[in-house]
Design a protein around this motif. Structure first.
Motif, PDB file in Angstrom:
ATOM      1  N   ARG A  10       0.844  -1.193   0.000  1.00 55.98           N
ATOM      2  CA  ARG A  10       0.000   0.000   0.000  1.00 55.98           C
ATOM      3  C   ARG A  10       0.882   1.247   0.000  1.00 55.98           C
ATOM      4  NH1 ARG A  10      -5.014  -1.870   0.779  1.00 55.98           N
ATOM      5  NH2 ARG A  10      -5.253  -3.799   1.927  1.00 55.98           N
ATOM      6  N   ILE A  11       0.506   2.180  -0.839  1.00 57.67           N
ATOM      7  CA  ILE A  11       1.219   3.447  -0.951  1.00 57.67           C
ATOM      8  C   ILE A  11       0.300   4.535  -0.388  1.00 57.67           C
ATOM      9  CG2 ILE A  11       2.297   5.058  -2.576  1.00 57.67           C
ATOM     10  CD1 ILE A  11       2.801   2.661  -4.390  1.00 57.67           C
ATOM     11  N   ALA A  12       0.859   5.620   0.066  1.00 58.00           N
ATOM     12  CA  ALA A  12       0.119   6.672   0.769  1.00 58.00           C
ATOM     13  C   ALA A  12      -1.141   7.130   0.047  1.00 58.00           C
ATOM     14  CB  ALA A  12       1.031   7.854   1.030  1.00 58.00           C
ATOM     15  N   ASP A  13      -1.147   7.194  -1.266  1.00 59.15           N
ATOM     16  CA  ASP A  13      -2.340   7.672  -1.974  1.00 59.15           C
ATOM     17  C   ASP A  13      -3.331   6.549  -2.281  1.00 59.15           C
ATOM     18  OD1 ASP A  13      -1.096   6.340  -4.032  1.00 59.15           O
ATOM     19  OD2 ASP A  13      -0.912   8.062  -5.340  1.00 59.15           O
ATOM     20  N   LEU A  14      -3.185   5.426  -1.614  1.00 59.86           N
ATOM     21  CA  LEU A  14      -4.092   4.279  -1.680  1.00 59.86           C
ATOM     22  C   LEU A  14      -4.018   3.493  -2.977  1.00 59.86           C
ATOM     23  CD1 LEU A  14      -7.206   5.675   0.200  1.00 59.86           C
ATOM     24  CD2 LEU A  14      -5.290   4.372   1.107  1.00 59.86           C
ATOM     25  N   ASN A  15      -2.958   3.650  -3.753  1.00 57.21           N
ATOM     26  CA  ASN A  15      -2.717   2.746  -4.874  1.00 57.21           C
ATOM     27  C   ASN A  15      -2.156   1.463  -4.290  1.00 57.21           C
ATOM     28  OD1 ASN A  15      -3.476   4.489  -6.940  1.00 57.21           O
ATOM     29  ND2 ASN A  15      -1.511   5.509  -6.882  1.00 57.21           N
ATOM     30  N   CYS A  16      -2.766   0.345  -4.607  1.00 54.62           N
ATOM     31  CA  CYS A  16      -2.369  -0.912  -3.977  1.00 54.62           C
ATOM     32  C   CYS A  16      -2.098  -1.974  -5.034  1.00 54.62           C
ATOM     33  CB  CYS A  16      -3.473  -1.431  -3.062  1.00 54.62           C
ATOM     34  SG  CYS A  16      -4.003  -0.243  -1.842  1.00 54.62           S
ATOM     35  N   ALA A  17      -1.163  -2.837  -4.725  1.00 52.82           N
ATOM     36  CA  ALA A  17      -0.882  -3.991  -5.575  1.00 52.82           C
ATOM     37  C   ALA A  17      -0.821  -5.213  -4.689  1.00 52.82           C
ATOM     38  CB  ALA A  17       0.432  -3.813  -6.316  1.00 52.82           C
ATOM     39  N   GLU A  18      -1.416  -6.310  -5.155  1.00 52.32           N
ATOM     40  CA  GLU A  18      -1.310  -7.589  -4.466  1.00 52.32           C
ATOM     41  C   GLU A  18      -0.317  -8.439  -5.217  1.00 52.32           C
ATOM     42  OE1 GLU A  18      -5.591  -8.311  -2.367  1.00 52.32           O
ATOM     43  OE2 GLU A  18      -5.279  -9.182  -4.335  1.00 52.32           O
ATOM     44  N   ILE A  19       0.542  -9.101  -4.493  1.00 50.68           N
ATOM     45  CA  ILE A  19       1.555  -9.953  -5.092  1.00 50.68           C
ATOM     46  C   ILE A  19       1.420 -11.335  -4.474  1.00 50.68           C
ATOM     47  CG2 ILE A  19       4.023 -10.317  -5.446  1.00 50.68           C
ATOM     48  CD1 ILE A  19       4.306  -7.241  -5.052  1.00 50.68           C
ATOM     49  N   ALA A  20       1.208 -12.344  -5.318  1.00 46.66           N
ATOM     50  CA  ALA A  20       1.133 -13.727  -4.856  1.00 46.66           C
ATOM     51  C   ALA A  20       2.288 -14.487  -5.495  1.00 46.66           C
ATOM     52  CB  ALA A  20      -0.197 -14.353  -5.253  1.00 46.66           C
ATOM     53  N   GLU A  21       2.947 -15.311  -4.702  1.00 43.91           N
ATOM     54  CA  GLU A  21       4.154 -15.995  -5.173  1.00 43.91           C
ATOM     55  C   GLU A  21       4.027 -17.503  -4.980  1.00 43.91           C
ATOM     56  OE1 GLU A  21       7.577 -14.777  -3.002  1.00 43.91           O
ATOM     57  OE2 GLU A  21       8.953 -15.734  -4.387  1.00 43.91           O
ATOM     58  N   THR A  22       4.376 -18.249  -6.025  1.00 48.62           N
ATOM     59  CA  THR A  22       4.556 -19.694  -5.937  1.00 48.62           C
ATOM     60  C   THR A  22       6.006 -19.965  -6.322  1.00 48.62           C
ATOM     61  OG1 THR A  22       3.965 -20.173  -8.232  1.00 48.62           O
ATOM     62  CG2 THR A  22       2.145 -20.085  -6.656  1.00 48.62           C
ATOM     63  N   ALA A  23       6.381 -21.213  -6.380  1.00 44.47           N
ATOM     64  CA  ALA A  23       7.760 -21.549  -6.741  1.00 44.47           C
ATOM     65  C   ALA A  23       8.095 -21.149  -8.179  1.00 44.47           C
ATOM     66  CB  ALA A  23       7.998 -23.039  -6.550  1.00 44.47           C
ATOM     67  N   SER A  24       7.086 -21.100  -9.052  1.00 42.88           N
ATOM     68  CA  SER A  24       7.378 -20.855 -10.465  1.00 42.88           C
ATOM     69  C   SER A  24       6.785 -19.561 -11.022  1.00 42.88           C
ATOM     70  CB  SER A  24       6.872 -22.025 -11.305  1.00 42.88           C
ATOM     71  OG  SER A  24       5.466 -22.154 -11.151  1.00 42.88           O
ATOM     72  N   THR A  25       5.953 -18.851 -10.258  1.00 38.30           N
ATOM     73  CA  THR A  25       5.277 -17.673 -10.780  1.00 38.30           C
ATOM     74  C   THR A  25       5.092 -16.613  -9.693  1.00 38.30           C
ATOM     75  OG1 THR A  25       3.990 -19.075 -12.279  1.00 38.30           O
ATOM     76  CG2 THR A  25       3.188 -16.862 -11.976  1.00 38.30           C
ATOM     77  N   VAL A  26       5.213 -15.350 -10.095  1.00 36.35           N
ATOM     78  CA  VAL A  26       4.839 -14.230  -9.247  1.00 36.35           C
ATOM     79  C   VAL A  26       3.696 -13.526  -9.972  1.00 36.35           C
ATOM     80  CG1 VAL A  26       5.569 -12.079  -8.162  1.00 36.35           C
ATOM     81  CG2 VAL A  26       7.186 -13.983  -8.366  1.00 36.35           C
ATOM     82  N   SER A  27       2.548 -13.408  -9.314  1.00 42.52           N
ATOM     83  CA  SER A  27       1.367 -12.781  -9.911  1.00 42.52           C
ATOM     84  C   SER A  27       1.110 -11.450  -9.229  1.00 42.52           C
ATOM     85  CB  SER A  27       0.145 -13.688  -9.745  1.00 42.52           C
ATOM     86  OG  SER A  27       0.367 -14.925 -10.378  1.00 42.52           O
ATOM     87  N   ILE A  28       0.793 -10.429 -10.038  1.00 41.95           N
ATOM     88  CA  ILE A  28       0.578  -9.079  -9.534  1.00 41.95           C
ATOM     89  C   ILE A  28      -0.747  -8.575 -10.080  1.00 41.95           C
ATOM     90  CG2 ILE A  28       1.518  -6.733  -9.416  1.00 41.95           C
ATOM     91  CD1 ILE A  28       4.205  -8.055 -10.394  1.00 41.95           C
ATOM     92  N   LEU A  34     -10.402  -6.746  -8.444  1.00 46.39           N
ATOM     93  CA  LEU A  34     -10.188  -8.176  -8.246  1.00 46.39           C
ATOM     94  C   LEU A  34     -10.412  -8.999  -9.512  1.00 46.39           C
ATOM     95  CD1 LEU A  34     -11.800  -8.583  -4.722  1.00 46.39           C
ATOM     96  CD2 LEU A  34      -9.409  -8.127  -5.332  1.00 46.39           C
ATOM     97  N   ALA A  35     -11.333  -8.578 -10.353  1.00 46.83           N
ATOM     98  CA  ALA A  35     -11.592  -9.315 -11.589  1.00 46.83           C
ATOM     99  C   ALA A  35     -10.759  -8.795 -12.754  1.00 46.83           C
ATOM    100  CB  ALA A  35     -13.076  -9.246 -11.943  1.00 46.83           C
ATOM    101  N   GLY A  36      -9.903  -7.822 -12.486  1.00 48.16           N
ATOM    102  CA  GLY A  36      -9.098  -7.206 -13.536  1.00 48.16           C
ATOM    103  C   GLY A  36      -7.939  -8.071 -13.963  1.00 48.16           C
ATOM    104  N   PRO A  37      -7.098  -7.531 -14.809  1.00 43.91           N
ATOM    105  CA  PRO A  37      -5.965  -8.303 -15.332  1.00 43.91           C
ATOM    106  C   PRO A  37      -4.938  -8.630 -14.247  1.00 43.91           C
ATOM    107  CG  PRO A  37      -5.790  -6.017 -15.988  1.00 43.91           C
ATOM    108  CD  PRO A  37      -7.122  -6.169 -15.301  1.00 43.91           C
TER     109      PRO A  37
END
Length: 58
Positions: A10-28, A34-37
């Protein structure tokens, strides 16, 4: 189900990114769209991206 580790940045102006990590992929994705790219990277590409943004941040 694949085990993932989730991080929300989370950044001060409320722009947020979720990052999920597995052994072979990092998803952002935008945590407000939530339904976006989802950007999927291999871990080496994600590391390169993070290093680049760290050295080029203003």
């Amino acid at each position: 189900m694949v085990q993932t580790e989730r991080l929300v940045h989370r950044i001060a102006d409320l722009n947020c990114a979720e990052i999920a990590e597995t052994a072979s992929t990092v998803s952002i994705r935008d945590s407000k769209t939530l339904a976006g790219p989802i950007l999927n990277l291999d871990p080496a590409a994600f590391t390169t991206f993070v290093n680049w943004t760290s050295t080029n941040a203003e």
